[in-house]
Scaffold this active site. Structure first.
Site, PDB file in Angstrom:
ATOM      1  N   SER A 261      36.309  39.962  43.667  1.00 60.01           N
ATOM      2  CA  SER A 261      37.828  39.456  43.115  1.00 60.01           C
ATOM      3  C   SER A 261      37.677  37.948  43.393  1.00 60.01           C
ATOM      4  O   SER A 261      37.135  37.526  44.282  1.00 60.01           O
ATOM      5  CB  SER A 261      38.923  40.105  43.834  1.00 60.01           C
ATOM      6  OG  SER A 261      39.237  39.500  45.156  1.00 60.01           O
ATOM      7  N   ASP A 262      38.434  37.228  42.767  1.00 64.15           N
ATOM      8  CA  ASP A 262      38.751  35.677  43.003  1.00 64.15           C
ATOM      9  C   ASP A 262      39.585  35.814  44.313  1.00 64.15           C
ATOM     10  O   ASP A 262      40.178  36.678  44.792  1.00 64.15           O
ATOM     11  CB  ASP A 262      39.277  34.968  41.829  1.00 64.15           C
ATOM     12  CG  ASP A 262      39.024  33.532  42.107  1.00 64.15           C
ATOM     13  OD1 ASP A 262      38.763  32.938  42.933  1.00 64.15           O
ATOM     14  OD2 ASP A 262      39.022  32.778  40.750  1.00 64.15           O
ATOM     15  N   CYS A 263      39.718  34.574  44.865  1.00 62.45           N
ATOM     16  CA  CYS A 263      40.534  34.320  46.066  1.00 62.45           C
ATOM     17  C   CYS A 263      41.940  34.891  45.816  1.00 62.45           C
ATOM     18  O   CYS A 263      42.777  34.141  45.164  1.00 62.45           O
ATOM     19  CB  CYS A 263      40.433  33.000  46.604  1.00 62.45           C
ATOM     20  SG  CYS A 263      41.047  32.435  48.184  1.00 62.45           S
TER      21      CYS A 263
END
Length: 728
Positions: A261-263
């Protein structure tokens, strides 16, 4: 590699809580410097710290060696950590911003620069970079256009594959190579209004034909990881989209690597409005196909309960953990947890002469000459040069991604570089850098000093542009103009009637209408990196000629955004060079961009003959890379200097089941010609260059008429037609 049996045996020994930790990436350190802490207040305990699978943004050889040693002692099964960080266009030696690298139109240069970045990062303990960004971008208001290679699927595909090959080399287990994570899957570059983190609406026709190809190219080049976008696509956040991450990514594209996932994107499913709590967010993202949660702790906090209720299956968890462990095995971390981390190698490789020389070459090749009236460039040895402007002696030559690990203090300024050239021995450190975001007039005393210097000089080099904070993530803008104080300075200098060479530092296409009006020459320097000053000076003084070409269209006014060359035709096209009532366009402004995609000048001129085709009718009934026909033109250097030309091939499908773009880049060749020299440039046309994705049908080639354009940019007018019979 230890192999599949080793991974299976290790997996069978892990508890569910240990698997949840393996699927969690921690922020590298807390503000107080404690190892493996998490910012933003997410759940953390000793068990999670000891068994987490990876760290974000933690690097440096000595630090990594110590962190890995502690982790191997504390981890229940002695599973090594993965260290991941943003190595976007360099690690310590910073190359031009990605959009600038795209302007070089040279995938081999990108691959070489990525290989250097991988080498410097790997000896500092980095295992994975979140690059390339394969997002197709068309709206210059979006700040992250700086991290893309532009508005064209073909060019983006070549570049994303080149980045991937450069980082990974012959294998991520080999010395001095790291794993590539392509991002942001998919449509992040199409967010509404150019607003970061916003939503996107893209139908399958555009998704498969425009946005997917660069990601597919990175996957086919072997990228080991993929990151879903922050954005929602057609109402569903990419992080929770089973259609994107299963049906398209894994089934259609055959991606078998790790999805991260992105942050904090998993926990953001709650404010996105599709989950009521973090438990549901974890269930949806794991079910969609996310293997690693970056920074937030929804997986770790709720996985046991989700397994108990059946919201997540053990097969899903084991599949995710197996992919993570397999990645670590590919890197050889089970056999050598420290891989390439070496303080000694850091000293040898970081900012070494060879790497700086490549950065200098890349900075020069990324420059795009947009205007050169009365041969204002190159500068001559006998000319007195006034160097003026906020970037005249500034080290702010790195964008925010370059500043992740690079340092401004390592940059060579334009003033310093000019001092190394006899033609530019006279310089000035006027117009000190200040808050460029402020829209206020210039100080009169600074303009007076600039005018005094200009009066003593033959030519003016004016270095202006955006502040680095005005581009990149969270850098969306409603105004694509340069700050008013810089325009005021340019106008005042124009009144001296001295030739002005304006060098523009930027992370995006800007509105340069006034810049062009008041300048003799205009050069786009992007944010050019560590050796940016020298690379720019090399071009301006004629040590090398400009060869860059625009990877994005430059608008005439902000209100034109988004503007891009490969748009669909309209039923009421504007067929003039000015506003035309009841035709496509805007009141009071010429149609089209100020500078089109693919545009760029050099220090000589070229002419093109008519396009010729080897035949006017072909039959094709099956997909193939085989040549159907050849399209060619004769290019002649009509100037007095040797020069390089980027010859561009565009194709138009005149009529199809779906309306097709007015033009599509399908190839380009770089040629170097001496004064008066001519060369035939030929392109082979294959079925793959003519086909496209039709919803509910798939990849198809339809019968009909096609046009072949060959020229120096996307608005070249010379073409020939041919007919395709059969189709598939």
């Amino acid at each position: 590699m230890l192999g599949k049996d080793y991974i299976s045996n290790l997996l069978s020994q892990m508890t569910l809580k240990e698997k949840a930790a393996e699927m969690t990436q921690l922020w590298g350190e807390n503000p107080d410097g404690t190892l493996m802490g998490i910012l933003r207040g997410f759940h953390q305990n000793e068990h999670l710290s000891a068994n987490a699978g990876s760290l974000l943004g933690f690097c440096g050889a000595q630090r990594v060696l110590e962190a890995q040693r502690l982790h191997m002692e504390e981890s229940a099964h002695h599973i090594p950590l993965l260290f991941m960080t943003d190595v976007i266009h360099g690690y310590k030696t910073i190359f031009p911003s990605v959009l600038g690298l795209g302007a070089a139109w040279d995938p081999s240069l990108i691959e070489e620069s990525a290989s250097v970045a991988a080498a410097e990062a790997s000896v500092s303990g980095v295992h994975v970079t979140f690059s390339p960004m394969a997002d197709l971008v068309r709206d210059a208001r979006w700040g992250r256009v700086i991290e893309s290679t532009g508005e064209d699927p073909y060019l983006n595909s070549l570049c994303s594959a080149a980045f991937t090959r450069g980082y990974q080399g012959d294998g991520i287990g080999k010395p001095l190579h790291i794993a590539s994570c392509v991002k942001h899957f998919i449509g992040y570059g199409a967010v509404e209004g150019g607003r970061d983190y916003d939503s996107a609406q893209i139908g399958d026709y555009q998704l498969f034909n425009d946005y997917l190809p660069p990601f597919l190219a990175a996957v086919e080049a072997g990228c080991e990881l993929l990151m879903p976008g922050f954005n929602t696509l057609n109402g569903v956040p990419c992080t929770a989209s089973r259609r994107l991450l299963q049906e398209i990514l894994k089934d259609f594209m055959h991606f078998q690597g790790v999805v991260i996932s992105d942050c904090t994107a998993v926990c953001e499913l709650v404010p996105h409005g599709i989950c009521e709590d973090q438990a549901q967010a974890a269930a949806l993202s794991i079910g969609a196909g996310v293997d690693v949660e970056m920074v937030s702790s929804s997986f770790y906090d709720h996985l046991e309960k989700l397994i108990e209720t059946g919201a997540v299956s053990m097969a899903q968890v084991d599949g995710a953990v197996e992919r993570i462990l397999t990645l670590k095995d590919k890197m050889g971390l089970f056999e050598n947890p420290y891989k390439d981390a070496s303080p000694q190698k850091e000293q040898e490789l970081h900012l070494c002469g060879k790497h700086r020389q490549l950065a200098r070459k890349a900075a020069a090749q990324s420059l795009v000459l947009l205007q050169n009236q009365n041969q204002a460039l190159p500068l001559q040895n006998n000319e007195r040069i006034a160097l003026i402007g906020p970037y005249a002696d500034s080290r702010k030559l790195l964008d925010i991604w370059g500043l992740v690990n690079g340092k401004e203090e390592d940059c060579v300024t334009l003033y310093e570089a000019f001092g190394e050239h006899a033609a530019c021995a006279q310089g000035c450190r006027l117009w000190n850098l200040r808050n460029l975001e402020e829209e206020r007039p210039s100080d009169a005393d600074l303009i007076a000093q600039a005018l005094e210097l200009a009066d003593k000089s033959d030519k003016i080099v004016l270095a202006i542009g955006e502040h680095p904070d005005m581009s990149a993530e969270a850098g969306s803008r409603t105004d694509l103009e340069l700050p008013a104080n810089q325009i005021a300075l340019l106008k005042a200098l124009h009144d001296t009637q001295k030739p002005i060479v304006t060098v523009v530092f930027t992370g995006r296409p800007l509105v340069l209408t006034e810049i062009a009006r008041y300048s003799s020459a205009v050069v786009i320097a992007w944010f050019p990196g560590t050796e940016g000053g020298r690379g720019i000076a090399d071009v301006l003084t004629g040590r090398c000629a400009p060869t860059g070409r625009l990877p994005m269209s430059f608008p005439r006014a902000t209100g034109q955004a988004p503007i891009y060359y490969n748009h669909l035709p309209t039923g009421r096209p504007n067929t003039t060079n000015s506003y035309q009532p009841f035709a496509n366009g805007y009141i009071g402004i010429e149609p089209g961009p100020l500078y089109p995609f693919g545009f760029g000048l050099t220090y000589t001129e070229f002419s093109y003959s008519e396009v010729t085709l080897s035949c006017r009718s072909v039959t094709c009934t099956a997909p193939s890379e085989q040549k159907l026909l050849t399209a060619s033109t004769v290019v002649t250097n009509t100037g007095s200097r040797t020069g390089e030309e980027t010859v561009q091939l565009y194709i138009q499908d005149v009529a199809g089941t779906y309306s097709r773009p007015v033009r599509m880049l399908k190839g380009f060749q770089k040629i170097t010609l001496g004064p008066g020299e001519s060369r035939t440039v030929a392109f082979s046309i294959s079925p793959r260059m003519l086909e496209y994705y039709i919803p509910q049908k798939g990849i198809s080639l339809e019968e009909g008429t096609f046009r072949i354009y060959i020229g120096p940019h996307a608005e070249s007018t010379q073409y020939q037609e041919f007919l395709v019979k059969g189709g598939y």
